[in-house]
Write a protein that holds these residues in place. Structure first.
Motif, PDB file in Angstrom:
ATOM      1  N   LEU A 140      41.282-109.845 -51.857  1.00 40.05           N
ATOM      2  CA  LEU A 140      41.446-108.560 -51.927  1.00 40.05           C
ATOM      3  C   LEU A 140      40.598-107.969 -52.974  1.00 40.05           C
ATOM      4  O   LEU A 140      40.892-107.206 -53.612  1.00 40.05           O
ATOM      5  N   ASP A 141      39.130-108.429 -52.786  1.00 38.96           N
ATOM      6  CA  ASP A 141      38.212-107.996 -54.123  1.00 38.96           C
ATOM      7  C   ASP A 141      38.251-106.467 -53.739  1.00 38.96           C
ATOM      8  O   ASP A 141      37.942-105.915 -52.557  1.00 38.96           O
ATOM      9  N   SER A 142      38.410-105.677 -54.820  1.00 37.20           N
ATOM     10  CA  SER A 142      38.308-104.480 -55.050  1.00 37.20           C
ATOM     11  C   SER A 142      39.209-103.492 -54.128  1.00 37.20           C
ATOM     12  O   SER A 142      38.992-102.367 -53.787  1.00 37.20           O
ATOM     13  N   THR A 143      40.259-104.156 -53.705  1.00 37.72           N
ATOM     14  CA  THR A 143      41.169-103.532 -52.844  1.00 37.72           C
ATOM     15  C   THR A 143      42.616-103.728 -53.833  1.00 37.72           C
ATOM     16  O   THR A 143      43.108-102.727 -54.007  1.00 37.72           O
ATOM     17  N   GLY A 144      43.024-104.773 -53.862  1.00 38.19           N
ATOM     18  CA  GLY A 144      44.382-104.895 -54.645  1.00 38.19           C
ATOM     19  C   GLY A 144      45.450-104.586 -53.821  1.00 38.19           C
ATOM     20  O   GLY A 144      45.463-104.253 -52.591  1.00 38.19           O
ATOM     21  N   CYS A 145      46.411-104.680 -54.554  1.00 38.72           N
ATOM     22  CA  CYS A 145      47.874-104.502 -53.931  1.00 38.72           C
ATOM     23  C   CYS A 145      48.565-103.961 -55.303  1.00 38.72           C
ATOM     24  O   CYS A 145      48.830-104.246 -56.203  1.00 38.72           O
ATOM     25  N   LEU A 146      49.110-102.783 -54.893  1.00 36.19           N
ATOM     26  CA  LEU A 146      50.326-102.105 -55.741  1.00 36.19           C
ATOM     27  C   LEU A 146      51.680-102.903 -55.551  1.00 36.19           C
ATOM     28  O   LEU A 146      51.975-103.475 -54.811  1.00 36.19           O
ATOM     29  N   ASN A 147      52.222-102.673 -56.828  1.00 40.32           N
ATOM     30  CA  ASN A 147      53.580-103.197 -57.142  1.00 40.32           C
ATOM     31  C   ASN A 147      54.479-102.330 -56.522  1.00 40.32           C
ATOM     32  O   ASN A 147      54.263-101.432 -55.767  1.00 40.32           O
TER      33      ASN A 147
END
Length: 444
Positions: A140-147
């Motif tokens: 998830l490089d430079s995308t990420g995930c919200l909590n």
């Protein structure tokens, strides 16, 4: 021969001989085609359209940018790819819609890369973790995930983390029980408890990238290391908020072959010496370790403790002296890549030792090493015959003629000058000018 001739004689001259080849053979042939070639194949005929859509041909898909195809087209493709094992999505705004389709249709997915896209929602990752439990690599490089509480954890300054542990997206990683590769570069919603949960839920992890993830505490990092010290082989981390207490614990990662730490501002002698005991290291990056003493480098690289290093990056380690680099050159003979950007205490004395002892070097980056005069360049043709790249950007005292002499020895050598521009051999420039003049005369 006669039988073959007779068979041909009895066949119509315009017969389509491809119809006699079984579809299994065509599928085997088509398996060697790229995505674009498969799309072209589908336009040949209805039969080849059917062949090109066989799920076995679509086990790997790479999607780069929104312009490559419309969302509906990609969704339709993914719905047919029941055997998909590897998917890369880069720079697409419709990533959430695509991943919903993947979760429903691609249950055998093992490798998922979602890079430089809008961040995933908690519910998006939840859907994936419920349906695609075979995933081994999650990038998830430079995308990420919200909590679960969305952007509440997006911290600025020194705002403390207030996210409840139950709402961290890392809870969902427990469903990926085969996960061994995790890239969360620049995923700023990763909190301290989240890092601890990764250690608890991902016991098979061998690679993790949490660079550009700030505000992690020493306690969470030490806990992470204590859980994965026997399996972790690749560790990429932002060290800006860590103290030497964390860096000392890095010495417990005995299986590590790749350690990259950005912003080692708080690293001290004890932590550096602990890292130097990791004898299996092949890749080491310590950026901006400004608190280290000059003698720390000499001691850390002594006695061939890091003799297996292939790649070394000590950019912005301002206290690295000639004695330290000489110790590196004598004890790391296998080095292929050496990055020393802005290590401004270094002189030609230590670089001459590098040329003498590190003869396998292919890349040397000396950007900002301002005290060099170029004496070390003389022995490169006879000692470092495999050199491919030399960066002399912001190195003011090296004459261009010294660089041109190197290029006369190896015209393919990539060299950057003081201004960061590539330097070309003289004969290459002459040929370019002659070609330009000839072209101009033809126009006249």
């Amino acid at each position: 021969m006669n039988r073959t001739y007779s068979l041909k004689a009895n066949l119509p001259s315009k017969m389509d001989y491809t119809v006699f080849i079984p579809e299994e053979i065509w599928i085997k042939i088509a398996s060697h085609l790229s995505q674009q070639e498969l799309c072209s194949l589908s336009l040949v005929s209805r039969r080849f359209l059917r062949i090109s859509r066989d799920p076995i041909l679509w086990q790997t898909i790479k999607l780069l940018g929104d312009a490559i195809s419309e969302t509906e087209t990609v969704v339709s493709l993914l719905e047919r790819c029941s055997l998909l094992s590897e998917l890369s999505i880069v720079c697409r705004d419709d990533v959430i819609q695509l991943l919903h389709t993947v979760a429903q249709s691609c249950k055998k997915l093992k490798i998922l890369r979602v890079q430089r896209c809008p961040p995933l929602n908690y519910t998006d990752l939840e859907l994936l973790s419920t349906n695609c439990t075979e995933i081994e690599c999650l990038n998830l490089d430079s995308t990420g995930c919200l909590n679960l509480n969305a952007d509440a954890h997006w911290m600025e300054g020194c705002t403390p983390c207030t996210c409840p542990p139950s709402g961290s997206f890392t809870n969902l990683l427990a469903n990926f029980n085969k996960l061994s590769f995790l890239d969360l570069f620049h995923c700023r919603n990763l909190n301290n408890r989240g890092l601890e949960q990764i250690a608890e839920f991902c016991p098979k992890l061998t690679y993790i990238n949490i660079d550009e993830v700030q505000y992690l505490s020493d306690e969470s990092v030490k806990y992470f290391i204590s859980r994965l010290k026997n399996t972790l082989k690749h560790f990429v981390i932002d060290g800006e908020t860590l103290t030497d207490e964390s860096f000392v614990s890095f010495g417990d990662l005995k299986a590590l072959i790749d350690l990259r730490i950005s912003f080692c501002d708080n690293m001290e002698s004890k932590g550096f010496l602990a890292i130097s005991e990791l004898s299996n290291l092949e890749w080491l990056k310590l950026r901006r370790a400004g608190n280290l003493l000059p003698q720390d480098f000499t001691l850390a690289f002594s006695d061939h403790k890091l003799k297996n290093l292939l790649h070394l990056d000590l950019s912005e380690c301002a206290t690295l002296s000639d004695d330290g680099l000489i110790s590196i050159s004598k004890n790391c003979p296998r080095l292929g890549h050496l990055i020393l950007c802005w290590c401004w205490e270094l002189t030609d004395r230590s670089l001459c030792c590098v040329v003498e002892n590190c003869r396998l070097l292919m890349e040397v980056n000396l950007c900002g090493v301002v005290r060099l005069t170029g004496d070390f360049l003389e022995d490169i043709p006879s000692k470092m015959i495999g050199l491919q790249s030399l960066n002399l950007e912001q190195v003011p005292n090296i004459d261009v003629h010294q660089i041109l002499d190197l290029l006369e020895w190896n015209p393919r050598l990539y060299i950057k000058d003081y201004y960061g521009e590539q330097v070309y051999p003289i004969n290459c420039l002459e040929n370019l000018l002659l070609s330009s003049n000839a072209s101009h005369l033809e126009d006249i």
